[in-house]
Design a protein around this motif. Structure first.
Motif, PDB file in Angstrom:
ATOM      1  N   GLY A   1     -12.016  -4.609   2.433  1.00 32.33           N
ATOM      2  CA  GLY A   1     -12.498  -3.544   3.298  1.00 32.33           C
ATOM      3  C   GLY A   1     -12.432  -3.896   4.765  1.00 32.33           C
ATOM      4  O   GLY A   1     -12.749  -3.070   5.617  1.00 32.33           O
ATOM      5  N   ALA A   2     -12.032  -5.128   5.083  1.00 28.89           N
ATOM      6  CA  ALA A   2     -12.001  -5.561   6.476  1.00 28.89           C
ATOM      7  C   ALA A   2     -10.812  -6.485   6.721  1.00 28.89           C
ATOM      8  O   ALA A   2     -10.464  -7.297   5.864  1.00 28.89           O
ATOM      9  CB  ALA A   2     -13.288  -6.284   6.838  1.00 28.89           C
TER      10      ALA A   2
ATOM     11  N   SER B   1     -11.149  -9.593   4.046  1.00 25.25           N
ATOM     12  CA  SER B   1     -12.282  -9.867   3.150  1.00 25.25           C
ATOM     13  C   SER B   1     -12.845  -8.537   2.663  1.00 25.25           C
ATOM     14  O   SER B   1     -12.541  -7.476   3.220  1.00 25.25           O
ATOM     15  CB  SER B   1     -13.362 -10.673   3.874  1.00 25.25           C
ATOM     16  OG  SER B   1     -13.862  -9.958   4.987  1.00 25.25           O
ATOM     17  N   VAL B   2     -13.668  -8.613   1.628  1.00 18.98           N
ATOM     18  CA  VAL B   2     -14.284  -7.399   1.082  1.00 18.98           C
ATOM     19  C   VAL B   2     -15.175  -6.750   2.135  1.00 18.98           C
ATOM     20  O   VAL B   2     -15.125  -5.537   2.349  1.00 18.98           O
ATOM     21  CB  VAL B   2     -15.073  -7.714  -0.209  1.00 18.98           C
ATOM     22  CG1 VAL B   2     -15.832  -6.482  -0.695  1.00 18.98           C
ATOM     23  CG2 VAL B   2     -14.126  -8.225  -1.288  1.00 18.98           C
ATOM     24  N   HIS B   3     -15.977  -7.560   2.825  1.00 13.87           N
ATOM     25  CA  HIS B   3     -16.901  -7.066   3.846  1.00 13.87           C
ATOM     26  C   HIS B   3     -16.577  -7.714   5.190  1.00 13.87           C
ATOM     27  O   HIS B   3     -16.109  -8.848   5.259  1.00 13.87           O
ATOM     28  CB  HIS B   3     -18.350  -7.374   3.455  1.00 13.87           C
ATOM     29  CG  HIS B   3     -18.733  -6.791   2.138  1.00 13.87           C
ATOM     30  ND1 HIS B   3     -18.921  -5.445   1.941  1.00 13.87           N
ATOM     31  CD2 HIS B   3     -18.932  -7.379   0.927  1.00 13.87           C
ATOM     32  CE1 HIS B   3     -19.236  -5.221   0.680  1.00 13.87           C
ATOM     33  NE2 HIS B   3     -19.246  -6.378   0.034  1.00 13.87           N
ATOM     34  N   ARG B   4     -16.880  -7.024   6.293  1.00  8.52           N
ATOM     35  CA  ARG B   4     -16.479  -7.457   7.626  1.00  8.52           C
ATOM     36  C   ARG B   4     -17.107  -8.769   8.076  1.00  8.52           C
ATOM     37  O   ARG B   4     -16.477  -9.534   8.788  1.00  8.52           O
ATOM     38  CB  ARG B   4     -16.751  -6.364   8.658  1.00  8.52           C
ATOM     39  CG  ARG B   4     -18.211  -6.128   8.936  1.00  8.52           C
ATOM     40  CD  ARG B   4     -18.414  -5.012   9.956  1.00  8.52           C
ATOM     41  NE  ARG B   4     -19.810  -4.748  10.162  1.00  8.52           N
ATOM     42  CZ  ARG B   4     -20.554  -3.949   9.420  1.00  8.52           C
ATOM     43  NH1 ARG B   4     -20.012  -3.328   8.392  1.00  8.52           N
ATOM     44  NH2 ARG B   4     -21.823  -3.774   9.688  1.00  8.52           N
ATOM     45  N   GLN B   5     -18.339  -9.023   7.687  1.00  8.26           N
ATOM     46  CA  GLN B   5     -19.021 -10.231   8.174  1.00  8.26           C
ATOM     47  C   GLN B   5     -18.229 -11.499   7.864  1.00  8.26           C
ATOM     48  O   GLN B   5     -18.116 -12.384   8.707  1.00  8.26           O
ATOM     49  CB  GLN B   5     -20.435 -10.342   7.601  1.00  8.26           C
ATOM     50  CG  GLN B   5     -21.384  -9.256   8.095  1.00  8.26           C
ATOM     51  CD  GLN B   5     -21.592  -9.289   9.584  1.00  8.26           C
ATOM     52  OE1 GLN B   5     -20.787  -8.781  10.359  1.00  8.26           O
ATOM     53  NE2 GLN B   5     -22.665  -9.895  10.023  1.00  8.26           N
ATOM     54  N   GLU B   6     -17.704 -11.587   6.646  1.00  3.91           N
ATOM     55  CA  GLU B   6     -16.970 -12.791   6.250  1.00  3.91           C
ATOM     56  C   GLU B   6     -15.725 -12.997   7.112  1.00  3.91           C
ATOM     57  O   GLU B   6     -15.471 -14.094   7.615  1.00  3.91           O
ATOM     58  CB  GLU B   6     -16.570 -12.725   4.771  1.00  3.91           C
ATOM     59  CG  GLU B   6     -17.717 -12.916   3.822  1.00  3.91           C
ATOM     60  CD  GLU B   6     -18.473 -11.637   3.502  1.00  3.91           C
ATOM     61  OE1 GLU B   6     -18.085 -10.548   3.995  1.00  3.91           O
ATOM     62  OE2 GLU B   6     -19.468 -11.721   2.761  1.00  3.91           O
TER      63      GLU B   6
END
Length: 146
Positions: free
Chosen positions: A33-34, A105-110
């Motif tokens: 997602g990111a 990555s799946v989520h932006r933070q990573e």
């Protein structure tokens, strides 16, 4: 120069110009997602000195090994989908890109954390040497801790 694969990741060091969109496409994944990126470009001034260009040199096999190790360390810290690190060698004129990092990555933070960590570690650990060429001379710059 061929790219080195680190499992599913890509590391490339070459004299070729860098294309951000091509590198972003390499890390795209339907499950991610990111995609976070870092682009390092040659600026025209450093501490009131006019920069004409940067010149990069390295021993490619050693630098590739270090960059692959950094990617492995990043993967141990964050849940990453794909990673690409491209670094230009030779002469890089003002305004042109010298390094690109793309992480999905799946989520932006990573991916955001991984990109910052990777460029900071690349600057301190990778055996890539930079010469800054000024209008009135030049100097080799050391890698330094952030």
């Amino acid at each position: 120069m061929e790219s080195t694969a680190c499992i599913i990741d890509i590391v490339k060091l070459s004299n070729d110009s860098l294309d951000l969109q091509k590198i972003v496409n390499m890390v795209k994944d339907d499950g991610a997602g990111a995609i976070s990126t870092f682009s390092g470009t040659t600026r025209n001034i450093f501490k009131d000195k006019e920069v004409v260009q940067l010149e990069y040199e390295c021993y490619i096999p050693m630098a590739e090994k270090v960059l692959c190790k950094l990617i492995t360390e990043a993967r141990n810290r964050w849940d990453l989908t794909k990673v690409a690190i491209f670094h230009r060698l030779g002469t890089v004129p003002v305004g042109e890109t010298s390094v690109l990092i793309a992480v999905s990555s799946v989520h932006r933070q990573e991916s955001l954390h991984a990109v910052q960590w990777l460029i900071d570690k690349l600057k301190t650990k990778a055996p890539i040497w930079k010469k800054e060429v000024y209008s009135d001379g030049s100097v080799w710059k050391e890698n330094r801790d952030i």
